[in-house]
Motif scaffolding. Structure first.
Motif, PDB file in Angstrom:
ATOM      1  N   UNK A 154     -92.958  83.062 107.585  1.00 41.42           N
ATOM      2  CA  UNK A 154     -91.670  82.881 106.927  1.00 41.42           C
ATOM      3  C   UNK A 154     -91.591  81.549 106.201  1.00 41.42           C
ATOM      4  N   UNK A 155     -92.228  80.507 106.742  1.00 40.55           N
ATOM      5  CA  UNK A 155     -92.190  79.205 106.083  1.00 40.55           C
ATOM      6  C   UNK A 155     -93.138  79.178 104.890  1.00 40.55           C
ATOM      7  N   UNK A 156     -94.329  79.757 105.037  1.00 40.11           N
ATOM      8  CA  UNK A 156     -95.233  79.853 103.890  1.00 40.11           C
ATOM      9  C   UNK A 156     -94.569  80.672 102.786  1.00 40.11           C
ATOM     10  N   UNK A 157     -93.756  81.673 103.179  1.00 39.82           N
ATOM     11  CA  UNK A 157     -93.042  82.479 102.198  1.00 39.82           C
ATOM     12  C   UNK A 157     -91.993  81.716 101.429  1.00 39.82           C
ATOM     13  N   UNK A 158     -91.685  80.470 101.839  1.00 35.95           N
ATOM     14  CA  UNK A 158     -90.759  79.643 101.084  1.00 35.95           C
ATOM     15  C   UNK A 158     -91.296  79.289  99.701  1.00 35.95           C
ATOM     16  N   UNK A 159     -92.572  79.594  99.450  1.00 34.53           N
ATOM     17  CA  UNK A 159     -93.117  79.387  98.114  1.00 34.53           C
ATOM     18  C   UNK A 159     -92.494  80.336  97.098  1.00 34.53           C
ATOM     19  N   UNK A 160     -91.826  81.380  97.587  1.00 33.48           N
ATOM     20  CA  UNK A 160     -91.225  82.357  96.679  1.00 33.48           C
ATOM     21  C   UNK A 160     -90.253  81.733  95.682  1.00 33.48           C
ATOM     22  N   UNK A 161     -89.295  80.881  96.117  1.00 29.10           N
ATOM     23  CA  UNK A 161     -88.415  80.279  95.119  1.00 29.10           C
ATOM     24  C   UNK A 161     -89.134  79.363  94.149  1.00 29.10           C
ATOM     25  N   UNK A 162     -90.243  78.757  94.575  1.00 28.48           N
ATOM     26  CA  UNK A 162     -91.035  77.950  93.645  1.00 28.48           C
ATOM     27  C   UNK A 162     -91.615  78.837  92.553  1.00 28.48           C
ATOM     28  N   UNK A 163     -92.171  79.982  92.979  1.00 35.65           N
ATOM     29  CA  UNK A 163     -92.724  80.941  92.003  1.00 35.65           C
ATOM     30  C   UNK A 163     -91.614  81.456  91.088  1.00 35.65           C
ATOM     31  N   UNK A 164     -90.460  81.749  91.659  1.00 36.60           N
ATOM     32  CA  UNK A 164     -89.350  82.255  90.855  1.00 36.60           C
ATOM     33  C   UNK A 164     -88.933  81.245  89.799  1.00 36.60           C
ATOM     34  N   UNK A 165     -88.853  79.976  90.188  1.00 33.68           N
ATOM     35  CA  UNK A 165     -88.458  78.936  89.244  1.00 33.68           C
ATOM     36  C   UNK A 165     -89.506  78.756  88.148  1.00 33.68           C
ATOM     37  N   UNK A 166     -90.785  78.760  88.535  1.00 31.72           N
ATOM     38  CA  UNK A 166     -91.863  78.550  87.566  1.00 31.72           C
ATOM     39  C   UNK A 166     -91.956  79.702  86.574  1.00 31.72           C
ATOM     40  N   UNK A 167     -91.860  80.952  87.054  1.00 30.67           N
ATOM     41  CA  UNK A 167     -91.949  82.094  86.139  1.00 30.67           C
ATOM     42  C   UNK A 167     -90.724  82.174  85.236  1.00 30.67           C
ATOM     43  N   UNK A 168     -89.558  81.802  85.773  1.00 33.74           N
ATOM     44  CA  UNK A 168     -88.358  81.792  84.930  1.00 33.74           C
ATOM     45  C   UNK A 168     -88.473  80.737  83.827  1.00 33.74           C
ATOM     46  N   UNK A 169     -89.092  79.603  84.168  1.00 39.27           N
ATOM     47  CA  UNK A 169     -89.320  78.567  83.149  1.00 39.27           C
ATOM     48  C   UNK A 169     -90.319  79.037  82.091  1.00 39.27           C
ATOM     49  N   UNK A 170     -91.383  79.715  82.519  1.00 40.23           N
ATOM     50  CA  UNK A 170     -92.439  80.114  81.590  1.00 40.23           C
ATOM     51  C   UNK A 170     -92.021  81.286  80.703  1.00 40.23           C
ATOM     52  N   UNK A 171     -91.274  82.256  81.258  1.00 37.10           N
ATOM     53  CA  UNK A 171     -90.995  83.486  80.528  1.00 37.10           C
ATOM     54  C   UNK A 171     -89.556  83.606  80.030  1.00 37.10           C
ATOM     55  N   UNK A 172     -88.624  82.950  80.715  1.00 39.17           N
ATOM     56  CA  UNK A 172     -87.224  83.081  80.325  1.00 39.17           C
ATOM     57  C   UNK A 172     -86.655  81.795  79.727  1.00 39.17           C
ATOM     58  N   UNK A 173     -87.465  80.747  79.694  1.00 35.98           N
ATOM     59  CA  UNK A 173     -87.014  79.506  79.091  1.00 35.98           C
ATOM     60  C   UNK A 173     -86.068  78.699  79.947  1.00 35.98           C
TER      61      UNK A 173
END
Length: 329
Positions: free
Chosen positions: A266-285
């Motif tokens: 569950x703690x390693x899964x905390x990387x999910x919001x990091x991925x969400x933020x990075x992909x939103x920056x790369x693809x959604x601006x």
């Protein structure tokens, strides 16, 4: 002849590295879901409709694949139903429903932070229900990871708490904790693919009662959506979030729980919001601030400490379970 069953007389041996790799891949798959689904919602679909399509399509694909290649996984014993119902109702449908309602009443950063307080709930469950003593290093790692998550979510931006939204945000965290705890038990006592398939089917039935699939507007599904430099139709994004960020993500995450305890996964899964933020920056601006980058580093450090703390717990449990003076073998 190759068989998927373990050789008689051998026991399944968890592999920490394999489990970590699986949960990291699951976090990437889960984290991309918001970036993929957001353009579909901006095009006209409601969050509930996206969730119904996401879980329903994933359930359909998994059921067909399992029925063709491993039909025995669809056969259930009566004793398996309580676990599967809990996994499907809470770990699949409950997370989606509670999060969607809370995000309507709270800032998105607060809603995400509340959802990902699940590692704290799991640690409390492990300590006070399972009566397992957790090392201080693990508690500090959880606190560090949650602090990093607060930076990633930028919780200071637009803070305005609504009582019902706060309650449902905490319910989202409880459902997320249930996903890890039910998944951990099911993955160690049965086949992860069968559990995910039945969990998706149960979750899809619940979501279809909330937002029936026939309410999906065909005109919106056929409309183009802004997804980075591309203009794919909405239906393509719905299929992508169903296959990549639902069926694949849940499968990888549940398989990882055969190798990692829920408190660690569950703690390693905390990387999910990091991925969400990075992909939103790369693809959604969407912008990525220095504070969010710093939060990502802090979260990674916290996850590492939890891994090291769990290693200490595993060694202590192994030493206590071995009789004094006994010979190996």
């Amino acid at each position: 002849m190759v068989t998927e069953l373990p050789v008689r007389g051998t026991a399944f041996v968890p592999h920490r590295g394999r489990g970590t790799a699986l949960i990291l891949l699951a976090s990437v798959s889960f984290g991309a879901s918001g970036t993929i689904a957001k353009p579909a919602m901006l095009a006209g679909l409601s969050p509930e409709q996206v969730a119904t399509a996401r879980i329903g399509l994933a359930a359909l694909v998994l059921a067909v694949v399992v029925a063709v290649f491993r039909p025995r996984l669809l056969l259930l014993r009566r004793a398996e139903w309580p676990l599967l119902l809990g996994y499907g109702l809470l770990g699949v449908a409950g997370v989606q429903l509670c999060y969607f309602v809370s995000v309507q009443r709270l800032p998105v950063g607060i809603a995400i932070l509340l959802e990902f307080t699940s590692p704290v709930l799991i640690a409390l469950w492990t300590r006070f229900v399972r009566r397992t003593v957790l090392p201080r290093r693990m508690w500090f790692g959880i606190a560090l990871a949650m602090g990093g998550l607060a930076l990633v979510a930028q919780v200071w931006d637009g803070l305005s708490l609504d009582a019902l939204g706060l309650l449902l945000g905490l319910c989202t965290a409880m459902c997320s904790a249930a996903y890890f705890l039910f998944g951990e038990r099911g993955a160690t006592t049965g086949d992860p693919l069968g559990m995910v398939t039945w969990g998706m089917i149960i979750g899809a039935l619940v979501m279809c009662a909330v937002a029936p699939p026939w309410t999906l507007p065909a005109s919106v599904l056929a409309a183009p959506a802004a997804f980075g430099p591309w203009q794919p139709p909405v239906w393509m994004l719905v299929i992508a979030v169903a296959l990549l960020s639902t069926a694949l993500a849940y499968g990888l995450g549940t398989a990882a729980l055969r190798h990692l305890p829920a408190a660690v996964a569950s703690v390693v899964g905390l990387l999910e919001p990091v991925v969400a933020t990075a992909t939103a920056w790369a693809l959604l601006g969407e912008s990525l601030s220095w504070a969010q980058l710093a939060g990502a580093v802090v979260m990674l450090g916290g996850a590492t400490l939890v891994q090291l703390g769990q290693d200490d717990t595993s060694r202590t449990a192994h030493a206590c379970s071995r009789p004094a003076g006994s010979a190996s073998g």
